[in-house]
Each structure stands twice: as C-alpha cells, then as structure tokens.
Design a protein around this motif. Sequence first.
Motif, PDB file in Angstrom:
ATOM      1  N   VAL A  52       0.859  -1.180   0.000  1.00 43.50           N
ATOM      2  CA  VAL A  52       0.000   0.000   0.000  1.00 43.50           C
ATOM      3  C   VAL A  52       0.897   1.232   0.000  1.00 43.50           C
ATOM      4  O   VAL A  52       1.733   1.408   0.888  1.00 43.50           O
ATOM      5  CB  VAL A  52      -0.931   0.000   1.225  1.00 43.50           C
ATOM      6  CG1 VAL A  52      -1.799   1.245   1.243  1.00 43.50           C
ATOM      7  CG2 VAL A  52      -1.802  -1.250   1.228  1.00 43.50           C
ATOM      8  N   SER A  53       0.740   2.075  -1.003  1.00 39.98           N
ATOM      9  CA  SER A  53       1.608   3.248  -1.163  1.00 39.98           C
ATOM     10  C   SER A  53       1.066   4.437  -0.380  1.00 39.98           C
ATOM     11  O   SER A  53      -0.062   4.434   0.119  1.00 39.98           O
ATOM     12  CB  SER A  53       1.703   3.615  -2.641  1.00 39.98           C
ATOM     13  OG  SER A  53       0.458   4.118  -3.099  1.00 39.98           O
ATOM     14  N   ASP A 101      -2.050   5.582  -1.975  1.00 42.59           N
ATOM     15  CA  ASP A 101      -3.205   4.773  -1.576  1.00 42.59           C
ATOM     16  C   ASP A 101      -3.764   5.259  -0.241  1.00 42.59           C
ATOM     17  O   ASP A 101      -4.982   5.402  -0.074  1.00 42.59           O
ATOM     18  CB  ASP A 101      -2.813   3.301  -1.457  1.00 42.59           C
ATOM     19  CG  ASP A 101      -2.440   2.669  -2.781  1.00 42.59           C
ATOM     20  OD1 ASP A 101      -3.005   3.079  -3.807  1.00 42.59           O
ATOM     21  OD2 ASP A 101      -1.586   1.765  -2.780  1.00 42.59           O
ATOM     22  N   LEU A 145      -5.485   8.543  -0.648  1.00 47.77           N
ATOM     23  CA  LEU A 145      -6.782   8.347  -1.292  1.00 47.77           C
ATOM     24  C   LEU A 145      -7.823   7.877  -0.282  1.00 47.77           C
ATOM     25  O   LEU A 145      -8.959   8.375  -0.253  1.00 47.77           O
ATOM     26  CB  LEU A 145      -6.639   7.338  -2.431  1.00 47.77           C
ATOM     27  CG  LEU A 145      -7.933   6.861  -3.101  1.00 47.77           C
ATOM     28  CD1 LEU A 145      -8.724   8.043  -3.651  1.00 47.77           C
ATOM     29  CD2 LEU A 145      -7.608   5.856  -4.205  1.00 47.77           C
ATOM     30  N   ARG A 149      -6.242   2.869  -8.762  1.00 52.59           N
ATOM     31  CA  ARG A 149      -5.810   2.590  -7.385  1.00 52.59           C
ATOM     32  C   ARG A 149      -6.973   2.066  -6.546  1.00 52.59           C
ATOM     33  O   ARG A 149      -6.823   1.106  -5.795  1.00 52.59           O
ATOM     34  CB  ARG A 149      -5.256   3.878  -6.747  1.00 52.59           C
ATOM     35  CG  ARG A 149      -3.979   4.378  -7.370  1.00 52.59           C
ATOM     36  CD  ARG A 149      -2.773   3.664  -6.795  1.00 52.59           C
ATOM     37  NE  ARG A 149      -1.541   4.189  -7.347  1.00 52.59           N
ATOM     38  CZ  ARG A 149      -0.363   4.060  -6.781  1.00 52.59           C
ATOM     39  NH1 ARG A 149      -0.255   3.425  -5.634  1.00 52.59           N
ATOM     40  NH2 ARG A 149       0.712   4.533  -7.358  1.00 52.59           N
ATOM     41  N   TRP A 150      -8.130   2.722  -6.668  1.00 57.31           N
ATOM     42  CA  TRP A 150      -9.285   2.305  -5.880  1.00 57.31           C
ATOM     43  C   TRP A 150      -9.765   0.919  -6.299  1.00 57.31           C
ATOM     44  O   TRP A 150     -10.145   0.111  -5.444  1.00 57.31           O
ATOM     45  CB  TRP A 150     -10.413   3.317  -5.996  1.00 57.31           C
ATOM     46  CG  TRP A 150     -11.603   2.899  -5.183  1.00 57.31           C
ATOM     47  CD1 TRP A 150     -12.800   2.436  -5.628  1.00 57.31           C
ATOM     48  CD2 TRP A 150     -11.672   2.856  -3.756  1.00 57.31           C
ATOM     49  NE1 TRP A 150     -13.620   2.115  -4.579  1.00 57.31           N
ATOM     50  CE2 TRP A 150     -12.961   2.366  -3.414  1.00 57.31           C
ATOM     51  CE3 TRP A 150     -10.782   3.197  -2.729  1.00 57.31           C
ATOM     52  CZ2 TRP A 150     -13.360   2.206  -2.094  1.00 57.31           C
ATOM     53  CZ3 TRP A 150     -11.183   3.035  -1.411  1.00 57.31           C
ATOM     54  CH2 TRP A 150     -12.463   2.545  -1.102  1.00 57.31           C
ATOM     55  N   ARG A 205      -8.003  -1.520  -7.359  1.00 54.35           N
ATOM     56  CA  ARG A 205      -7.124  -2.519  -6.765  1.00 54.35           C
ATOM     57  C   ARG A 205      -7.359  -2.660  -5.266  1.00 54.35           C
ATOM     58  O   ARG A 205      -7.471  -3.769  -4.729  1.00 54.35           O
ATOM     59  CB  ARG A 205      -5.657  -2.169  -7.014  1.00 54.35           C
ATOM     60  CG  ARG A 205      -4.693  -3.284  -6.619  1.00 54.35           C
ATOM     61  CD  ARG A 205      -3.251  -2.822  -6.589  1.00 54.35           C
ATOM     62  NE  ARG A 205      -3.005  -1.870  -5.506  1.00 54.35           N
ATOM     63  CZ  ARG A 205      -1.794  -1.581  -5.046  1.00 54.35           C
ATOM     64  NH1 ARG A 205      -0.729  -2.154  -5.575  1.00 54.35           N
ATOM     65  NH2 ARG A 205      -1.637  -0.709  -4.087  1.00 54.35           N
ATOM     66  N   LEU A 206      -7.463  -1.514  -4.564  1.00 55.63           N
ATOM     67  CA  LEU A 206      -7.700  -1.555  -3.124  1.00 55.63           C
ATOM     68  C   LEU A 206      -9.000  -2.290  -2.802  1.00 55.63           C
ATOM     69  O   LEU A 206      -9.061  -3.104  -1.881  1.00 55.63           O
ATOM     70  CB  LEU A 206      -7.755  -0.131  -2.558  1.00 55.63           C
ATOM     71  CG  LEU A 206      -6.436   0.647  -2.507  1.00 55.63           C
ATOM     72  CD1 LEU A 206      -6.703   2.101  -2.153  1.00 55.63           C
ATOM     73  CD2 LEU A 206      -5.469   0.032  -1.506  1.00 55.63           C
TER      74      LEU A 206
END
Length: 338
Positions: free
Chosen positions: A7-8, A11, A14, A43-44, A46-47
């Motif tokens: 998790v960056s 991320d 966000l 990104r969302w 994937r999360l």
Amino acid sequence: MRETVTVSELDLALVNALQLRPRASWSELAPLLGVTAGTLARRWERLSAEGLAWVYAAPGREFSRNRCSAFVLLRCLPQDRARLAAGLSALPEAVTIELTGPGSADLLLDVLAPDLTALGRFLGEKLDRMPGILSVNCLFTTSLYVEGSRWRLRSLDPAQLTALGSPASAGEPSRTLTLDAVDRALLDELVRDGRLGLADLAERTATSPATVRRRVRRLTDSSVLTFRCDLASAPAGHPVPVSLLGRVPARDIAAVHRTLAALPECRLVAAVTGPANIFATLWVHDLGDIQRRETALCARLPSLTVTDRIVGLHTVKRMGHLLDEEGRRVGVQPISPW
C-alpha cells in the motif's frame, strides 16, 4: 495464501480523502492528490478488489434517536466461539461481531434494530436458538456521541485537508423520515457499495438518476445514513481495538464525551444502560497503550471509573462487511436496520 499487497502513500492519501468525502468523484479528488482521475480509479479498483478498503452506507445519527441499538457481550466455551461467530454473521441485526480476549466476554456484538420489539426478538428468540451461549449481557444504547465514520487515517497534509473542506454536517430533521420502497432499495444497494454511481443505482432500483440523486440527498440530509470509508488492518497500522466500559456521574457524561471524542484513536462513544453508563471503543497502537490511555483519561476525568476493558482479537464482521483474519473484506452480509 493471499499475496501481500503493498500500500503506497498515494493509496493511504486516497483512503483518507474518501473518509472525508466518500462519494467524491475521481475528477474532484485528482487535483488535490496530484494525480489523474484515471490513476485514482485504478488505485481504488485494486484496493477494493484486494479487500483493503471499501466505502459503504451505515446508519446515521437519526438511528440512535429513533431506533434501537445495543452492545451485547456473549460468553461461550472456547470450542464454540468460531461456530457461534459464523452463525451470528448470518444475522442482519448483528452488524458488527468481534472475537475478544479472555475476560468478561468471548464475543462482542453491535446490534441494530428498527425498534425495541425487534431488538427483543433478536435477544429472546434468535440468540436463544443458538447452542453454546453461556450468558448474554445486553447494554442498551441511550445516546450515541461518536461513531466509526469519524475515525481518520491522517495521511493528508494540512493543505489537502483544507482543500477538501470539513465533511458536510447533516441537519437536525424536524420529524422522522418515512422510508418507502425506493428508499429501502437504495439503502440495500449502498450498504454493499457506497460508491455506486447514480446511473447504476437508478438501474438497480428501477428509477431515474435524478430521483436517485434527490433520494440519496434526502437520506443523508436527514441523518438516516452516513457514508464510511473503511480499511483493512495492515494499511490502518494494525491497531488494537479496545472497548472500555466506564461509570461516571450523569452530570459529567458530556465532559467525558468531549474528552473521548477529541482523541484521534476514538472510534465510538455511547451512553449505555447498566452498572457502567459509558461505552467507548479506541483503536490503540499496542496493548501497552491501553493502560497509558486509561491512565491519561482518568487523570483528566477524575469522576470516571473504568470498570472493564475488552480487547478485540479479530473482527469477523464490521457493519455487515465480512473480514478475514488480516482484516480484509471478503464478503458482505447486508444489514437492514431501518
């Protein structure tokens, strides 16, 4: 075994932005986070797909004024706990279920129901039919001061927080909102996925985007629902959930509420029935932090007596969303407490 996902910082930023504005469009958030809308969408996706973060609708402040909630502490034999947790997960009234450390409870439930009769049926019929429960202690909620949507990740800088602005505050409804079939259909969809767009919601509820926009606005303005962005344990920093039961003179409840609400680790504060009249849940850094927080609280609030500390070992279900042992979302058992 599930592959570990990194998790960056983007991320986390966000997720923090969505905690403040859960239904904001990617184009709204993109300039604040310094990336494109397409990047945020990916990104969302994937999360969400990995169960690391999710947005959903939950009961708003109107619920605690006009409907019924309780915290239920169950005792059972160790060999029955996993089976009971699985069975309880299928019950829509048990919106949150936590396996707890040895002590006054083996399972801690957050129970929501439209009225006292329905809550009584859950306690007197559904729980009674479940073998293995040794005792039930029910703490009825009389006032809810802080709920889970207030908790923040704190990954945004001050400039980003200023640009996002404060979350809109719902007004005080002059009367209880009567929900019709369209409202309930919308609630059913939004408790599963709080970021569904107007067109998708319109298609799923057999209405129009304009109607959806108007109905969702009415539900949020009247505090029937609130939107939350939640996340798994790892990106949240592996917090340790601890629920404190406390006793305080009635005249000091407001001061206790304000002090607890000011703590960044505070998830929930409620006034409850029983020998203890305050129930609070904190997400602390480690077990040692429990004693440090309690010591600091009692120093600031001399009239507060902490009577019990319930440490969460594993949250099985949180507001209808099923979690694995890493706190990742793996499914939904939709709630319908309205």
